[in-house]
Design an enzyme around this catalytic site. Structure first.
Site, mmCIF file in Angstrom:
data_model
loop_
_atom_site.group_PDB
_atom_site.id
_atom_site.type_symbol
_atom_site.label_atom_id
_atom_site.label_comp_id
_atom_site.label_asym_id
_atom_site.label_seq_id
_atom_site.Cartn_x
_atom_site.Cartn_y
_atom_site.Cartn_z
ATOM 1 N N LYS A 116 0.807 -1.298 0.066
ATOM 2 C CA LYS A 116 -0.028 0.094 -0.143
ATOM 3 C C LYS A 116 0.837 1.185 -0.089
ATOM 4 O O LYS A 116 0.474 2.215 -0.610
ATOM 5 C CB LYS A 116 -1.119 0.004 1.404
ATOM 6 C CG LYS A 116 -2.187 -0.891 1.240
ATOM 7 C CD LYS A 116 -2.883 -0.586 2.259
ATOM 8 C CE LYS A 116 -3.916 -1.763 2.550
ATOM 9 N NZ LYS A 116 -4.907 -1.115 3.385
ATOM 10 N N LYS A 157 -1.606 2.388 9.157
ATOM 11 C CA LYS A 157 -2.024 1.189 8.599
ATOM 12 C C LYS A 157 -0.913 0.328 8.195
ATOM 13 O O LYS A 157 0.315 0.713 8.114
ATOM 14 C CB LYS A 157 -2.485 1.794 7.094
ATOM 15 C CG LYS A 157 -3.653 2.674 6.919
ATOM 16 C CD LYS A 157 -4.040 2.929 5.583
ATOM 17 C CE LYS A 157 -5.634 3.090 5.533
ATOM 18 N NZ LYS A 157 -5.980 3.579 4.211
ATOM 19 N N GLY A 164 -9.657 -4.955 6.008
ATOM 20 C CA GLY A 164 -10.055 -4.183 6.942
ATOM 21 C C GLY A 164 -9.335 -4.460 8.241
ATOM 22 O O GLY A 164 -9.591 -3.875 9.269
ATOM 23 N N GLU A 199 -1.617 7.784 7.605
ATOM 24 C CA GLU A 199 -2.725 8.689 6.956
ATOM 25 C C GLU A 199 -3.162 9.669 7.834
ATOM 26 O O GLU A 199 -3.653 9.192 9.036
ATOM 27 C CB GLU A 199 -3.565 7.801 6.226
ATOM 28 C CG GLU A 199 -2.818 7.172 4.762
ATOM 29 C CD GLU A 199 -4.078 6.433 3.949
ATOM 30 O OE1 GLU A 199 -5.057 6.281 4.320
ATOM 31 O OE2 GLU A 199 -3.719 5.618 3.120
ATOM 32 N N LYS A 200 -3.511 10.728 7.269
ATOM 33 C CA LYS A 200 -4.715 11.467 7.944
ATOM 34 C C LYS A 200 -6.030 10.734 8.058
ATOM 35 O O LYS A 200 -6.134 10.246 7.099
ATOM 36 C CB LYS A 200 -4.517 12.937 7.158
ATOM 37 C CG LYS A 200 -5.602 13.784 7.592
ATOM 38 C CD LYS A 200 -5.217 14.964 8.523
ATOM 39 C CE LYS A 200 -6.411 15.440 9.162
ATOM 40 N NZ LYS A 200 -5.875 16.131 10.552
ATOM 41 N N GLU A 274 -9.821 1.945 -5.185
ATOM 42 C CA GLU A 274 -10.675 2.598 -3.860
ATOM 43 C C GLU A 274 -10.101 4.065 -3.509
ATOM 44 O O GLU A 274 -9.070 4.410 -3.280
ATOM 45 C CB GLU A 274 -10.547 1.734 -2.848
ATOM 46 C CG GLU A 274 -11.003 0.251 -3.119
ATOM 47 C CD GLU A 274 -10.968 -0.717 -1.769
ATOM 48 O OE1 GLU A 274 -11.632 -1.680 -1.723
ATOM 49 O OE2 GLU A 274 -10.136 -0.225 -0.856
ATOM 50 N N ARG A 291 -8.033 -7.978 -8.269
ATOM 51 C CA ARG A 291 -8.831 -9.010 -8.172
ATOM 52 C C ARG A 291 -10.241 -8.599 -8.317
ATOM 53 O O ARG A 291 -10.824 -7.426 -8.448
ATOM 54 C CB ARG A 291 -8.807 -9.794 -6.975
ATOM 55 C CG ARG A 291 -9.019 -9.019 -5.954
ATOM 56 C CD ARG A 291 -9.475 -9.673 -4.724
ATOM 57 N NE ARG A 291 -9.206 -8.918 -3.352
ATOM 58 C CZ ARG A 291 -10.112 -8.103 -2.944
ATOM 59 N NH1 ARG A 291 -11.574 -7.944 -3.570
ATOM 60 N NH2 ARG A 291 -9.925 -7.337 -1.821
ATOM 61 N N VAL A 294 -15.880 -8.638 -4.020
ATOM 62 C CA VAL A 294 -17.372 -9.389 -3.606
ATOM 63 C C VAL A 294 -18.477 -8.417 -4.296
ATOM 64 O O VAL A 294 -19.509 -9.076 -4.703
ATOM 65 C CB VAL A 294 -17.208 -9.356 -2.080
ATOM 66 C CG1 VAL A 294 -18.664 -9.838 -1.460
ATOM 67 C CG2 VAL A 294 -16.223 -10.150 -1.424
#
Ligand code: ADP
Length: 460
Positions: A116, A157, A164, A199-200, A274, A291, A294
């Site tokens: 990430k 993160k 999640g 991250e903020k 995203e 990928r 869902v």
């Protein structure tokens, strides 16, 4: 097109991929664990191979056995679905080196976007706005210094994180000092990589993501957005398309940014970019999922484009046969994830035997599910039982249709999240299209009370 495809997954997504295979005239091979011998994906496939014992580490993650299954059945291509090995670059590499076609982007792209912190740099280079943040942080004092520049709250993160997991919000330096070391240790233990960054933390954003399709002939286009703001612990529960809060102009800008980034990394196949959409209308790149997701059906319903069939067709070398201007969004679609979880007991997973299952039907209702009457839900995998997806001429019709479908759905034997969804679909904030990622946090008590009353009245 391929003659035979091995589907390296289970549950509803294995079935979804096999349905696409059937329509394209390819045979399908299922793999399964010893706990899944009676699973619908096994019954549905033309052939099946048991690849190991019940634990995923011994079966659905057992690379040598999966490759052996592809070899002995003479499959030409491997579709990974989502979860398990879908974003494992090494698996993609092994599949390709074993001379099977990998139905997904290259191992190099998976690797590049799977980290990430590195993906943030790639996005910045492609002139896609990212959430203010830091590169990987070596120690806690570096984090405290960086947070002072970013301003609190911040979110820690894990660079290799997903599903999640591995995120912590810190509202002060003291908080950050407390969380940082544990967050790093947890990341190391869960993902085998203890790299973390900051991250903020945006207080009240929406999660909005863009579906990408890219072929091997230089075409990259997007299929519009999905709003996935209704989440619990950063995991999506309800998704819809289009996003009720996005203007046509923002949609265009977000779509263009997503296409720019996918093109910059030489993306091939279906993928998702995203973003977080802030209250002031600005949007920021969060991560890319390399990928099928869902929630892909909501996009299929509003565009009429079969994303899974395109994954197969792209992998087989076919060019996309439409252009961006041909992509039209019609009506509104909503998906509810029905999980084997008890919403009245903090969503406790409840595997067990389903005595009776009756699927809803009628106009505009699609069910993607692997359950049936007398099916035993195994405790070893995720708790998703079914996805109910509806399509209506507009959002109010989609909401009414979903409430009707949830009412029709009967799953007897184990608790499910259906009562929770019924409450959300009647919640004023949701109905007004104002749900953000904080929705559940602020509304949970009211939703719980609603479920309690309905249960008491024998309505659910
Ligand atoms: P994962 O890969 O584990 O799914 P993501 O980076 O996609 O993690 O984030 C999942 C969710 O966490 C988002 O949809 C959002 O609700 C929340 N989130 C992530 N980053 C931020 C942020 N900077 N500010 C506010 N919420 C965030």
């Amino acid at each position: 097109m391929f003659k035979k495809v091995l589907v390296a997954n289970r549950g509803e997504i294995a079935l979804r991929v096999m349905r696409a295979c059937r329509e394209l005239g390819c045979e399908c091979v299922a793999i399964h664990s010893s706990a899944d011998a009676e699973s619908l994906h096994v019954k549905y496939a033309d052939e099946s191979v048991c690849v190991g014992r019940k634990l995923s580490s011994e079966s659905y993650l057992n690379v040598p056995n999966i490759i052996a299954a592809a070899e002995i059945t003479g499959a030409e291509a491997v579709h990974p679905g989502y979860g398990f090995l879908a974003e494992n670059a090494q698996f993609a590499e092994i599949v390709t080196e074993s001379r099977f076609v990998w139905i997904g982007p290259t191992a190099e792209t998976i690797r590049k976007m799977g980290d990430k912190a590195a993906a943030r740099r790639t996005a910045q280079k492609a002139k896609v706005p990212v959430i203010p943040g830091t590169p990987l942080l070596p120690g806690v004092e570096d984090a405290v210094a960086a947070a002072a520049r970013l301003g609190y709250p911040v979110i820690i993160k894990a660079t290799a994180g997903g599903g999640g997991k591995g995120m912590r919000v810190a509202r002060s330096a003291e908080d950050l000092r407390q969380c940082f070391v544990t967050a790093r240790a947890e990341a190391g233990a869960s993902f085998g990589n203890d790299g973390v960054y900051l991250e903020k933390y945006l207080e009240n954003p929406r999660h909005v993501e863009i579906q990408i399709l890219a072929d091997h002939h230089g075409h990259v286009l997007h299929l519009g957005e999905r709003d996935c703001s209704v989440q619990r612990r950063h995991q999506k529960l309800i998704e819809e398309a289009p996003c009720p809060a996005l203007s046509a102009r923002q949609r265009q800008k977000m779509g263009e940014a997503a296409v720019r980034l996918a093109a910059a990394v030489g993306y091939r196949s279906a993928g998702t970019i995203e973003f977080l959409l802030d209250a002031d209308g600005s949007f920021y790149f969060m991560e890319m999922n390399t990928r099928i997701q869902v929630e892909h059906p909501v996009t299929e319903l509003v565009t009429g484009i079969d994303i899974v069939k395109w994954q197969l067709r792209i992998a087989a070398g076919e060019p996309l046969d439409f252009e961006q201007k041909d992509v039209r969004i019609t009506g509104h679609a909503i998906e509810c994830r029905i999980n084997a979880e008890n919403p009245q007991r903090d969503f406790l997973p409840c595997p067990g035997r389903i005595f009776f299952f009756h699927a809803p039907g009628g106009p505009g209702v699609r069910i993607d599910s692997h359950i049936y009457s007398e099916y035993q839900v195994p405790p070893h995998y995720d708790s998703l039982l079914a996805k109910i997806i509806v399509h209506g001429k507009d959002r109010p019709e989609a909401i009414a249709r979903m409430r009707r479908a949830l009412d029709e759905c009967v799953i007897e034997g184990i608790p499910t999240s259906i009562p929770f969804h019924i409450e959300v679909l009647g919640n004023q904030t949701f109905v007004a299209g104002r749900a953000t990622t904080r929705f559940l946090e602020t509304e949970l008590e009211g939703l719980r009370e609603g479920i309690r009353v309905r249960t008491q009245n024998g309505e659910t």
